[in-house]
Design a protein around this motif. Structure first.
Motif, PDB file in Angstrom:
ATOM      1  N   GLU A 135       1.038  -1.230  -0.048  1.00 33.29           N
ATOM      2  CA  GLU A 135       0.014  -0.222  -0.011  1.00 33.29           C
ATOM      3  C   GLU A 135       0.822   1.515   0.126  1.00 33.29           C
ATOM      4  OE1 GLU A 135      -3.062   2.482   0.133  1.00 33.29           O
ATOM      5  OE2 GLU A 135      -3.202   0.351  -0.418  1.00 33.29           O
ATOM      6  N   ARG A 156      -3.959  -3.872  -3.170  1.00 32.96           N
ATOM      7  CA  ARG A 156      -5.411  -3.801  -2.840  1.00 32.96           C
ATOM      8  C   ARG A 156      -6.040  -5.179  -3.209  1.00 32.96           C
ATOM      9  NH1 ARG A 156      -6.240   2.794  -3.456  1.00 32.96           N
ATOM     10  NH2 ARG A 156      -4.577   3.193  -2.130  1.00 32.96           N
ATOM     11  N   ASP A 161      -5.798 -10.145   0.939  1.00 34.27           N
ATOM     12  CA  ASP A 161      -6.385  -9.769   2.325  1.00 34.27           C
ATOM     13  C   ASP A 161      -5.973 -11.078   3.464  1.00 34.27           C
ATOM     14  OD1 ASP A 161      -7.858  -7.674   1.340  1.00 34.27           O
ATOM     15  OD2 ASP A 161      -9.671  -8.739   0.995  1.00 34.27           O
ATOM     16  N   ASP A 164      -2.526  -9.747   4.850  1.00 27.32           N
ATOM     17  CA  ASP A 164      -2.492  -8.641   5.555  1.00 27.32           C
ATOM     18  C   ASP A 164      -3.235  -9.222   7.067  1.00 27.32           C
ATOM     19  OD1 ASP A 164      -1.484  -7.031   3.570  1.00 27.32           O
ATOM     20  OD2 ASP A 164      -3.730  -6.411   3.111  1.00 27.32           O
ATOM     21  N   GLU A 168      -1.074  -8.502  10.465  1.00 27.27           N
ATOM     22  CA  GLU A 168      -1.448  -7.665  11.614  1.00 27.27           C
ATOM     23  C   GLU A 168      -1.537  -8.483  13.012  1.00 27.27           C
ATOM     24  OE1 GLU A 168      -5.229  -7.682  10.009  1.00 27.27           O
ATOM     25  OE2 GLU A 168      -4.713  -6.239   8.452  1.00 27.27           O
ATOM     26  N   GLY A 197      -5.356   2.617   8.446  1.00 27.75           N
ATOM     27  CA  GLY A 197      -5.940   2.077   7.269  1.00 27.75           C
ATOM     28  C   GLY A 197      -5.750   0.350   7.353  1.00 27.75           C
ATOM     29  N   LYS A 198      -5.733  -0.297   6.371  1.00 30.38           N
ATOM     30  CA  LYS A 198      -5.930  -1.684   6.485  1.00 30.38           C
ATOM     31  C   LYS A 198      -5.232  -2.299   7.736  1.00 30.38           C
ATOM     32  CE  LYS A 198      -6.177  -4.051   2.628  1.00 30.38           C
ATOM     33  NZ  LYS A 198      -6.025  -4.646   1.538  1.00 30.38           N
ATOM     34  N   LEU A 199      -4.027  -2.079   7.786  1.00 27.53           N
ATOM     35  CA  LEU A 199      -3.173  -2.797   8.873  1.00 27.53           C
ATOM     36  C   LEU A 199      -3.472  -2.046  10.197  1.00 27.53           C
ATOM     37  CD1 LEU A 199       0.357  -3.005   7.204  1.00 27.53           C
ATOM     38  CD2 LEU A 199      -1.130  -4.991   8.089  1.00 27.53           C
ATOM     39  N   SER A 201      -5.796  -0.296  11.423  1.00 27.62           N
ATOM     40  CA  SER A 201      -7.342  -0.536  11.810  1.00 27.62           C
ATOM     41  C   SER A 201      -7.369  -1.944  12.547  1.00 27.62           C
ATOM     42  CB  SER A 201      -8.400  -0.434  10.949  1.00 27.62           C
ATOM     43  OG  SER A 201      -8.094  -1.341   9.809  1.00 27.62           O
ATOM     44  N   SER A 202      -6.753  -2.953  11.714  1.00 30.77           N
ATOM     45  CA  SER A 202      -6.857  -4.371  12.289  1.00 30.77           C
ATOM     46  C   SER A 202      -5.997  -4.446  13.594  1.00 30.77           C
ATOM     47  CB  SER A 202      -6.453  -5.396  11.147  1.00 30.77           C
ATOM     48  OG  SER A 202      -7.543  -5.366  10.274  1.00 30.77           O
ATOM     49  N   ARG A 223     -10.529   8.637   8.159  1.00 27.80           N
ATOM     50  CA  ARG A 223     -10.234   7.551   8.975  1.00 27.80           C
ATOM     51  C   ARG A 223     -10.610   7.940  10.195  1.00 27.80           C
ATOM     52  NH1 ARG A 223      -4.890   5.364   5.666  1.00 27.80           N
ATOM     53  NH2 ARG A 223      -5.761   4.357   4.093  1.00 27.80           N
TER      54      ARG A 223
END
Length: 374
Positions: A135, A156, A161, A164, A168, A197-199, A201-202, A223
């Motif tokens: 990303e 993306r 997924d 990722d 995390e 972001g994706k990482l 937030s998780s 965000r």
């Protein structure tokens, strides 16, 4: 890796390569984390391209993996941001290795981005395009005023997924393991996650599930609003979040902490990142008054009069300390990289950002399930 696992992995990449090897194999340059499972992927790249040079990311080189790729006969060159940050130097490097050849650049983190226009216009060969895996790198290419070649991003992709999700978990696992080695635990601690972001937030959700009081900060107000809607405390600014945090986890892929931020850390805070120190932390700007002491193998104490904090893994991706393993799921996105090479070799993509098609992704997932869903 056991011999039968290595054989299965090589068989998988042989089958993927059989589907995606272009009629005319281009030359390639491969930037990669050289982790224990990575030689099989390197061999996969060499099946669909003429692999001219491997550029391992310097903070993630496994000694046995390096020995394997070198014994396989692949040239390994030293990777630095400066190598491709200087367009003249970048052009000279490609001309030294692949003069006159059609080239695909395989990137992790946007290393080629600063010089891509010069490479497209001044290199004696032809840049067919770039494949970008992260990303952070995706944004570096997307933010350029003009792209002189196609960039196929897998950052993306839905095939990424699973990787990722497991990255995390490995970040939180490694952070906790280092803290436990010093008699500290996550439970009850206040943490600041920089980047939602994706990482990020998780990671925030995983920390919360472990009993951590999580505050989030992101430069993007959208965000920040998303974090608030998910029940997290949201800092109005970075400085406000730092003062109470016993753990700061940096997950932006860009600059998370500048030199002036470090004195704002509370005493005894731990700092960890999900990428490299050169991206996330301005360590070079820290005042010389900070004394640096290695107090555990991968924990450094920064100490000055009245203030101290701990840096995990020298500021580099903390999960690489435990192999950053995500199991066979990594091979989904690696296969998509081979599919992207084939798409670039066909020459039908215009300059700009692109993704692999759903048919290629479905074929990759079907093949992966044949080999690894047993």
């Amino acid at each position: 890796m056991e011999p039968f696992e290595r054989a299965r992995l090589d068989a998988y990449f042989c089958r993927i390569a059989a589907r995606f090897t272009p009629a005319e194999r281009p030359t390639s340059f491969l930037i990669t984390h050289l982790l224990p499972e990575r030689p099989a992927f390197v061999r996969g790249v060499a099946r669909v391209t003429e692999l001219r040079a491997l550029l391992p990311k310097p903070k993630s080189v496994h000694a046995e993996a390096l020995r394997q790729v070198e014994s396989d006969g692949y040239a390994c060159d030293r990777l630095t941001r400066e190598l491709f940050g200087d367009p003249d130097r970048a052009v000279r490097y490609l001309d030294m290795r692949a003069a006159g050849r059609p080239v695909v650049l395989l990137d992790v983190g946007g290393y080629f981005a600063p010089s891509i226009e010069a490479l497209c216009t001044r290199f004696t060969g032809r840049i067919l395009g770039v494949v970008e895996d992260t990303e952070n790198g995706h944004r570096r290419y997307a933010d350029l005023d003009k792209l002189s070649c196609p960039v196929v991003s897998v950052a993306r992709s839905p095939l990424k997924d699973p990787e990722d999700f497991l990255v995390e978990q490995s970040v939180v696992f490694s952070t906790e393991a280092l803290m436990r080695g010093r008699g500290d635990i996550l439970n009850g601690r206040a943490a600041l996650v920089i980047g939602f972001g994706k990482l990020g937030s998780s990671i925030a959700r995983l920390l919360h599930a472990k009993g951590v009081r999580v505050t989030v900060y992101d430069i993007d107000p959208v965000r920040r609003a998303q974090a608030l809607s998910q029940g997290f405390t949201v800092a109005h600014d970075r400085a406000a979040g730092l003062g109470d945090a016993g753990l700061v986890l940096c997950a932006t892929g860009a600059l998370s902490l500048s030199a002036e931020d470090f004195p704002r850390l509370r005493n005894g805070a731990y700092v960890a990142t999900v990428t490299s120190s050169e991206d996330e932390l301005e360590l070079a700007g820290l005042p010389d008054v900070y004394e640096r002491t290695t107090i555990d193998e991968h924990v450094t104490r920064y100490l000055t009069t009245g203030h101290y904090f701990y840096l995990l893994n020298g500021g580099n991706a903390v999960n690489f300390l435990h192999g950053a393993s995500v199991g066979p799921f990594i091979h989904l996105v690696q296969a998509e990289i081979l599919a992207a090479i084939a798409a670039l070799a066909r020459g039908a993509l215009d300059p700009g950002m692109h993704e692999a098609g759903p048919a290629d992704r479905a074929a990759i997932a079907t093949t992966w399930l044949d080999y690894f869903n047993r």
